[in-house]
Design an enzyme around this catalytic site. Sequence first.
Site, PDB file in Angstrom:
ATOM      1  N   GLY A 171       0.819  -1.210   0.000  1.00 32.14           N
ATOM      2  CA  GLY A 171       0.000   0.000   0.000  1.00 32.14           C
ATOM      3  C   GLY A 171       0.846   1.249   0.000  1.00 32.14           C
ATOM      4  N   GLY A 172       0.554   2.148   0.945  1.00 26.38           N
ATOM      5  CA  GLY A 172       1.256   3.427   1.021  1.00 26.38           C
ATOM      6  C   GLY A 172       2.752   3.282   1.186  1.00 26.38           C
ATOM      7  N   GLY A 405      17.648   9.455 -35.015  1.00 22.10           N
ATOM      8  CA  GLY A 405      17.347  10.169 -33.781  1.00 22.10           C
ATOM      9  C   GLY A 405      18.192   9.666 -32.626  1.00 22.10           C
ATOM     10  N   ALA A 406      18.564   8.399 -32.698  1.00 21.19           N
ATOM     11  CA  ALA A 406      19.351   7.839 -31.603  1.00 21.19           C
ATOM     12  C   ALA A 406      20.745   8.487 -31.550  1.00 21.19           C
ATOM     13  CB  ALA A 406      19.454   6.332 -31.757  1.00 21.19           C
TER      14      ALA A 406
HETATM   15  C1  HXC Z   1      -2.416  -2.605  10.929  1.00 22.56           C
HETATM   16  C2  HXC Z   1      -1.338  -4.510  10.269  1.00 22.56           C
HETATM   17  C3  HXC Z   1      -1.279  -4.027   8.944  1.00 22.56           C
HETATM   18  C4  HXC Z   1      -1.836  -2.739   8.674  1.00 22.56           C
HETATM   19  C5  HXC Z   1      -0.331  -5.960   9.000  1.00 22.56           C
HETATM   20  N1  HXC Z   1      -0.762  -5.717  10.244  1.00 22.56           N
HETATM   21  N2  HXC Z   1      -0.627  -4.938   8.178  1.00 22.56           N
HETATM   22  N3  HXC Z   1      -1.916  -3.812  11.261  1.00 22.56           N
HETATM   23  N4  HXC Z   1      -2.394  -2.066   9.707  1.00 22.56           N
HETATM   24  N5  HXC Z   1      -1.774  -2.190   7.482  1.00 22.56           N
HETATM   25  C6  HXC Z   1      -0.617  -6.561  11.418  1.00 22.56           C
HETATM   26  C7  HXC Z   1      -1.446  -7.824  11.294  1.00 22.56           C
HETATM   27  O1  HXC Z   1      -2.771  -7.595  11.717  1.00 22.56           O
HETATM   28  C8  HXC Z   1      -0.697  -8.760  12.234  1.00 22.56           C
HETATM   29  O2  HXC Z   1      -1.054  -8.468  13.561  1.00 22.56           O
HETATM   30  C9  HXC Z   1       0.738  -8.330  12.065  1.00 22.56           C
HETATM   31  O3  HXC Z   1       0.723  -7.018  11.503  1.00 22.56           O
HETATM   32  C10 HXC Z   1       1.498  -9.233  11.119  1.00 22.56           C
HETATM   33  O4  HXC Z   1       0.743  -9.354   9.939  1.00 22.56           O
HETATM   34  P1  HXC Z   1       0.436 -10.772   9.259  1.00 22.56           P
HETATM   35  O5  HXC Z   1      -0.667 -10.536   8.284  1.00 22.56           O
HETATM   36  O6  HXC Z   1       0.250 -11.809  10.287  1.00 22.56           O
HETATM   37  O7  HXC Z   1       1.822 -11.036   8.519  1.00 22.56           O
HETATM   38  P2  HXC Z   1       2.085 -11.749   7.130  1.00 22.56           P
HETATM   39  O8  HXC Z   1       1.268 -12.987   7.022  1.00 22.56           O
HETATM   40  O9  HXC Z   1       3.551 -11.849   7.019  1.00 22.56           O
HETATM   41  O10 HXC Z   1       1.522 -10.739   6.021  1.00 22.56           O
HETATM   42  C11 HXC Z   1       2.122  -9.463   5.883  1.00 22.56           C
HETATM   43  C12 HXC Z   1       1.262  -8.587   4.965  1.00 22.56           C
HETATM   44  C13 HXC Z   1      -0.217  -8.597   5.467  1.00 22.56           C
HETATM   45  C14 HXC Z   1       1.333  -9.160   3.544  1.00 22.56           C
HETATM   46  C15 HXC Z   1       1.869  -7.208   4.937  1.00 22.56           C
HETATM   47  O11 HXC Z   1      -0.219  -8.271   6.842  1.00 22.56           O
HETATM   48  C16 HXC Z   1      -1.072  -7.627   4.744  1.00 22.56           C
HETATM   49  O12 HXC Z   1      -1.565  -7.901   3.629  1.00 22.56           O
HETATM   50  N6  HXC Z   1      -1.300  -6.450   5.362  1.00 22.56           N
HETATM   51  C17 HXC Z   1      -2.150  -5.427   4.794  1.00 22.56           C
HETATM   52  C18 HXC Z   1      -1.477  -4.847   3.598  1.00 22.56           C
HETATM   53  C19 HXC Z   1      -2.267  -3.742   2.928  1.00 22.56           C
HETATM   54  O13 HXC Z   1      -3.237  -4.000   2.228  1.00 22.56           O
HETATM   55  N7  HXC Z   1      -1.865  -2.527   3.240  1.00 22.56           N
HETATM   56  C20 HXC Z   1      -2.481  -1.400   2.638  1.00 22.56           C
HETATM   57  C21 HXC Z   1      -3.065  -0.524   3.686  1.00 22.56           C
HETATM   58  S1  HXC Z   1      -3.815   0.816   2.844  1.00 22.56           S
HETATM   59  P3  HXC Z   1      -1.361  -9.629  14.630  1.00 22.56           P
HETATM   60  O14 HXC Z   1      -1.529  -8.902  15.900  1.00 22.56           O
HETATM   61  O15 HXC Z   1      -2.569 -10.327  14.154  1.00 22.56           O
HETATM   62  O16 HXC Z   1      -0.134 -10.515  14.583  1.00 22.56           O
HETATM   63  C22 HXC Z   1      -2.549   1.856   2.480  1.00 22.56           C
HETATM   64  C23 HXC Z   1      -2.956   3.061   1.708  1.00 22.56           C
HETATM   65  C24 HXC Z   1      -2.052   4.211   1.959  1.00 22.56           C
HETATM   66  O17 HXC Z   1      -1.444   1.651   2.789  1.00 22.56           O
HETATM   67  C25 HXC Z   1      -2.069   5.113   0.786  1.00 22.56           C
HETATM   68  C26 HXC Z   1      -1.145   6.259   0.949  1.00 22.56           C
HETATM   69  C27 HXC Z   1      -0.890   6.896  -0.370  1.00 22.56           C
END
Ligand code: HXC
Length: 515
Positions: A171-172, A405-406
Amino acid sequence: MKIKDKLKHLEELERKALLGGGDVRIKTQHDKGRLTARERIDALLDKGTFRETDKFVTHRCTDFNMAKNTILGDGVVTGFGKIHGRAVCIFSEDFTVFGGSLSKAYAEKICKLQDLALKMGCPIIGLKDSGGARIQEGVDSLAGYTDVFLRNVLSSGVIPQISAIMGPCAGGAVYSPAMTDFVIMVQGSHMFLTGPDVVKAATHEEVTFEELGGAMVHNEKSGVAHFAAESELECLGLIRRLLQFIPNNNLEDSPVTDANDDMNRMDLELDTIVPDSPNKPYDMHEIIKGVIDDGEFLEVHKYNAQNLIVGFARFAGKAVGIVANQPSVLAGVLDIDSAQKGARFVRFCDCFNIPIVTFVDVPGFLPGTAQEWGGVIKNGAKLLYAFCEATVPRVTVITRKAYGGAYCVMSSKHTRADINFAWPSAEIAVMGPDGAVKILYKKRIKEAKDPKAEEKQLVDEYTEKFANPFVTASKGYIDAVIRPSETRPRIIEALDMIQNKRDTNPPRKHGNIPL
Ligand code: HXC
């Protein structure tokens, strides 16, 4: 509290802060074959130089039961230290704390560091391992990200910014590295805007994390990453190596090393490296390695658009950027991807006072609808634009073809290159003999008794006239025709001569490169 107790309290807090998300999560991180945020910093910096900042900052979110879940330092370790004795700022995302996701407080830590690095004029390095915006914080997290992005942009071209992707970068989390100068991905790390689940819901396409945004995907296909590393330690070593070629900021020069390689070294093998047949390929790496100091070339974007080679090297101990066509891939043509790759590298060198040495063997731009519809015109123009605006010292060597051109694009004299050489094997013309003859003498060939023989004779005549560097030399568009074997000393002399170059562009807010 007595001073003694206060000291004890400090020690306790420090010990707590070191634990990040706790022992269990640290073990999980290690079990994945990954280092923790602090271990990465220790492996990267000169021993014992790291000084942490904002160790006791905590997040301020109270929703989703987060109030009872504060961790000292939150999900990122920030601070400064040294690499090869030079100051750097560094932040390292801690996956053990809420998956390294970014809170407002976490963003503030990074922003503070970005401001420090910019003010002090030192490189900033981000070690990325993050699930993106911290979902619990909502818009605060988005605000935090944007504050970081803004500083990435304001720092661009002032201090070098380097990102290493060590785990997930979701994501971000991807946009900050995308705006930095170099992205290094460790095998097994991922960069993606939307994960496989979202992709499936939106497009019904089933992809793995690796297929979506693995290290080689971004090195080969998207060009988002500049380097791939087999391991975290290799990645950190690469950052140290990269920094040896680049200055601390836009007002300084790159570090100079002691040159062991003889400045007057001739390489007789270069005299025969270009094949007699103009359509036979050869490996441009051999020319580059034959002329630079000790053959030590740090190739950037090695896996992307391999028809153009870019990277760092040294001549007489001084760093340069190399840009070179690669005749052994797609005959060295320029296309959309190679033009983008080249333009970005040229602009990096120009920002940071790194002279550019260009080797030219290019038959033109790649024809076809894929290229035209994909915007080869505007993308090719990026490279042309980048060379034209570059005011750093520039040396160009045409080894063989420089067509159409290159020719103009590849750091020609007309783009303000300073010293332009050609080898006797150079062929400089509007286009290659075969294509030119077909256009100029279409009717004559068709009407000839023996069209094939007529065409061959015309091609031979055209080749005799244009497929050499002397017509161009007679007009002063190249400065000298040199023997291939003397290329190294001639480049070193030229770089020495032009090292104090001062050139400017007209005052303006900024140019409008065709993005
Ligand atoms: C809060 C998060 C989190 C998030 C992960 N965690 N991502 N908590 N916000 N964005 C937490 C999980 O709940 C988990 O907590 C711990 O971190 C570890 O994550 P897991 O999923 O168990 O790890 P893993 O299996 O290794 O997977 C990692 C991951 C997955 C691929 C990164 O966590 C994931 O898909 N996260 C979300 C990614 C995503 O979509 N982010 C986009 C957010 S929107 P617990 O306590 O359960 O262990 C964004 C927009 C911003 O970013 C735009 C700005 C321009």
